[in-house]
Design a protein around this motif. Structure first.
Motif, PDB file in Angstrom:
ATOM      1  N   THR A 164       0.833  -1.214   0.000  1.00 55.16           N
ATOM      2  CA  THR A 164       0.000   0.000   0.000  1.00 55.16           C
ATOM      3  C   THR A 164       0.864   1.259   0.000  1.00 55.16           C
ATOM      4  N   GLY A 165       2.036   1.169  -0.653  1.00 54.83           N
ATOM      5  CA  GLY A 165       2.910   2.328  -0.777  1.00 54.83           C
ATOM      6  C   GLY A 165       3.712   2.655   0.463  1.00 54.83           C
ATOM      7  N   LYS A 166       3.710   1.770   1.460  1.00 55.96           N
ATOM      8  CA  LYS A 166       4.416   2.045   2.713  1.00 55.96           C
ATOM      9  C   LYS A 166       5.474   0.977   2.979  1.00 55.96           C
ATOM     10  N   PRO A 167       6.570   1.362   3.688  1.00 57.44           N
ATOM     11  CA  PRO A 167       7.617   0.387   4.020  1.00 57.44           C
ATOM     12  C   PRO A 167       7.342  -0.306   5.356  1.00 57.44           C
ATOM     13  N   TYR A 168       7.660  -1.590   5.417  1.00 54.99           N
ATOM     14  CA  TYR A 168       7.473  -2.381   6.638  1.00 54.99           C
ATOM     15  C   TYR A 168       8.699  -3.258   6.879  1.00 54.99           C
ATOM     16  N   HIS A 169       9.010  -3.521   8.173  1.00 51.21           N
ATOM     17  CA  HIS A 169       9.806  -4.702   8.473  1.00 51.21           C
ATOM     18  C   HIS A 169       8.919  -5.903   8.134  1.00 51.21           C
ATOM     19  N   PRO A 170       9.462  -6.970   7.571  1.00 48.97           N
ATOM     20  CA  PRO A 170       8.613  -8.137   7.295  1.00 48.97           C
ATOM     21  C   PRO A 170       7.846  -8.621   8.527  1.00 48.97           C
ATOM     22  N   ASN A 171       8.489  -8.577   9.708  1.00 52.60           N
ATOM     23  CA  ASN A 171       7.819  -9.058  10.924  1.00 52.60           C
ATOM     24  C   ASN A 171       6.749  -8.095  11.433  1.00 52.60           C
ATOM     25  N   CYS A 172       6.767  -6.853  10.944  1.00 52.27           N
ATOM     26  CA  CYS A 172       5.767  -5.868  11.375  1.00 52.27           C
ATOM     27  C   CYS A 172       4.548  -5.851  10.453  1.00 52.27           C
ATOM     28  N   PHE A 173       4.644  -6.583   9.351  1.00 47.03           N
ATOM     29  CA  PHE A 173       3.545  -6.591   8.387  1.00 47.03           C
ATOM     30  C   PHE A 173       2.532  -7.639   8.838  1.00 47.03           C
ATOM     31  N   MET A 174       1.571  -7.197   9.660  1.00 43.40           N
ATOM     32  CA  MET A 174       0.663  -8.127  10.323  1.00 43.40           C
ATOM     33  C   MET A 174      -0.792  -7.734  10.106  1.00 43.40           C
ATOM     34  N   CYS A 175      -1.649  -8.727  10.247  1.00 41.78           N
ATOM     35  CA  CYS A 175      -3.091  -8.489  10.231  1.00 41.78           C
ATOM     36  C   CYS A 175      -3.463  -7.648  11.451  1.00 41.78           C
ATOM     37  N   VAL A 176      -4.253  -6.597  11.241  1.00 43.30           N
ATOM     38  CA  VAL A 176      -4.628  -5.717  12.356  1.00 43.30           C
ATOM     39  C   VAL A 176      -5.605  -6.392  13.315  1.00 43.30           C
ATOM     40  N   VAL A 177      -6.201  -7.494  12.894  1.00 41.87           N
ATOM     41  CA  VAL A 177      -7.174  -8.182  13.749  1.00 41.87           C
ATOM     42  C   VAL A 177      -6.508  -9.273  14.586  1.00 41.87           C
ATOM     43  N   CYS A 178      -5.831 -10.221  13.923  1.00 48.11           N
ATOM     44  CA  CYS A 178      -5.293 -11.382  14.651  1.00 48.11           C
ATOM     45  C   CYS A 178      -3.797 -11.294  14.918  1.00 48.11           C
ATOM     46  N   GLY A 179      -3.103 -10.330  14.298  1.00 47.73           N
ATOM     47  CA  GLY A 179      -1.672 -10.182  14.536  1.00 47.73           C
ATOM     48  C   GLY A 179      -0.807 -11.166  13.779  1.00 47.73           C
ATOM     49  N   LYS A 180      -1.392 -11.945  12.885  1.00 48.10           N
ATOM     50  CA  LYS A 180      -0.629 -12.925  12.106  1.00 48.10           C
ATOM     51  C   LYS A 180       0.296 -12.204  11.126  1.00 48.10           C
ATOM     52  N   CYS A 181       1.564 -12.659  11.046  1.00 48.34           N
ATOM     53  CA  CYS A 181       2.512 -12.090  10.091  1.00 48.34           C
ATOM     54  C   CYS A 181       2.071 -12.459   8.675  1.00 48.34           C
ATOM     55  N   LEU A 182       2.019 -11.463   7.794  1.00 42.82           N
ATOM     56  CA  LEU A 182       1.505 -11.686   6.443  1.00 42.82           C
ATOM     57  C   LEU A 182       2.598 -11.634   5.384  1.00 42.82           C
ATOM     58  N   ASP A 183       3.853 -11.723   5.806  1.00 41.36           N
ATOM     59  CA  ASP A 183       4.963 -11.753   4.852  1.00 41.36           C
ATOM     60  C   ASP A 183       4.833 -12.999   3.978  1.00 41.36           C
ATOM     61  N   GLY A 184       4.618 -12.805   2.690  1.00 44.35           N
ATOM     62  CA  GLY A 184       4.487 -13.928   1.771  1.00 44.35           C
ATOM     63  C   GLY A 184       3.134 -14.613   1.807  1.00 44.35           C
ATOM     64  N   VAL A 185       2.164 -14.001   2.502  1.00 43.64           N
ATOM     65  CA  VAL A 185       0.831 -14.597   2.656  1.00 43.64           C
ATOM     66  C   VAL A 185      -0.194 -13.678   1.983  1.00 43.64           C
ATOM     67  N   PRO A 186      -1.221 -14.227   1.337  1.00 44.89           N
ATOM     68  CA  PRO A 186      -2.245 -13.354   0.740  1.00 44.89           C
ATOM     69  C   PRO A 186      -2.877 -12.444   1.796  1.00 44.89           C
ATOM     70  N   PHE A 187      -3.116 -11.202   1.413  1.00 47.39           N
ATOM     71  CA  PHE A 187      -3.727 -10.248   2.337  1.00 47.39           C
ATOM     72  C   PHE A 187      -4.619  -9.309   1.544  1.00 47.39           C
ATOM     73  N   THR A 188      -5.379  -8.513   2.260  1.00 47.62           N
ATOM     74  CA  THR A 188      -6.195  -7.493   1.613  1.00 47.62           C
ATOM     75  C   THR A 188      -6.284  -6.292   2.542  1.00 47.62           C
ATOM     76  N   VAL A 189      -6.817  -5.194   2.039  1.00 48.20           N
ATOM     77  CA  VAL A 189      -6.926  -3.979   2.847  1.00 48.20           C
ATOM     78  C   VAL A 189      -8.372  -3.503   2.856  1.00 48.20           C
ATOM     79  N   ASP A 190      -8.721  -2.795   3.932  1.00 48.75           N
ATOM     80  CA  ASP A 190     -10.068  -2.234   3.988  1.00 48.75           C
ATOM     81  C   ASP A 190     -10.059  -0.824   3.390  1.00 48.75           C
ATOM     82  N   ALA A 191     -11.147  -0.114   3.544  1.00 46.86           N
ATOM     83  CA  ALA A 191     -11.279   1.209   2.923  1.00 46.86           C
ATOM     84  C   ALA A 191     -10.289   2.220   3.486  1.00 46.86           C
TER      85      ALA A 191
END
Length: 205
Positions: free
Chosen positions: A88-115
């Protein structure tokens, strides 16, 4: 090299261009000779001899100023020293790229964004934003391992396929199966037979 026969001559300072003379007056870094007082951070000018430093574009930086040149993770706001993950145009540490709900790391995992560009794993996005079945109240989401699901909409209400039943006899309704269509009456979901029974009861003398 000029004055190379002079035992006190160590070379020409890369920064000021003057001779480096006398033991303890110079140092070597990045394959170049400097006066000790000339070997300083490119930003804050702190002397760097004996301290950790980083070379960037041929210039020395103290650790603090080097870290300040790096991109910072948009979650923890700390410099990213290794691999940068961009989403989404922003930089992340791979370990900080997490689902805002469950906290699961999403590095290399399908994800989506809300509005609002909040990151969600697919499961939590569906649970949070999917329409809810008016019968069982559960979200209408794809089954495990699938990416799509079917939602039945009738009378402005949403149903799971298996929850879309006649309210009177529990017959599973479907617009695609002959004889199992929906025949609503007074905001009730009914099969043809139960609709006819209710109409008969209403109109009976």
């Amino acid at each position: 090299m000029e004055n190379s026969s002079d035992p006190d001559f160590f070379g020409m300072c890369h920064k000021c261009g003057e001779k480096v003379l006398g033991e303890g007056s110079g140092c070597t870094a990045m394959e170049k000779v400097y006066h000790i007082q000339c070997f300083t951070c490119h930003i804050c000018h702190t002397e760097l001899r004996g301290k950790p430093f980083y070379a960037m574009d041929g210039k020395p930086y103290c650790e603090e100023d080097y870290l300040n040149t790096l991109e910072k993770c948009c979650v923890c706001e700390k410099p990213i020293l290794d691999r940068i993950l961009r989403a989404t145009g922003k930089p992340y540490h791979p370990n900080c790229f997490m689902c805002v709900v469950c906290g699961k790391c999403l590095d290399g995992v399908p994800f989506t964004v809300d509005a609002t560009n909040q990151i969600h794993c697919i499961d939590d996005f569906h649970k949070k934003f999917a329409p809810r079945c008016c019968v069982c109240k559960e979200p209408i989401v794809p089954e495990s391992g699938k990416t799509e699901t079917v939602r039945v909409v009738a009378l402005d209400r949403s149903f799971h396929v298996n929850c879309y039943k006649c309210e009177d006899c529990d017959l599973l309704l479907s617009s695609e199966a002959e004889g199992r269509g929906c025949f609503p009456l007074d905001d009730h979901i009914l099969c043809r037979s139960c609709n006819a029974k209710r109409v008969q009861e209403i109109t009976a003398p």
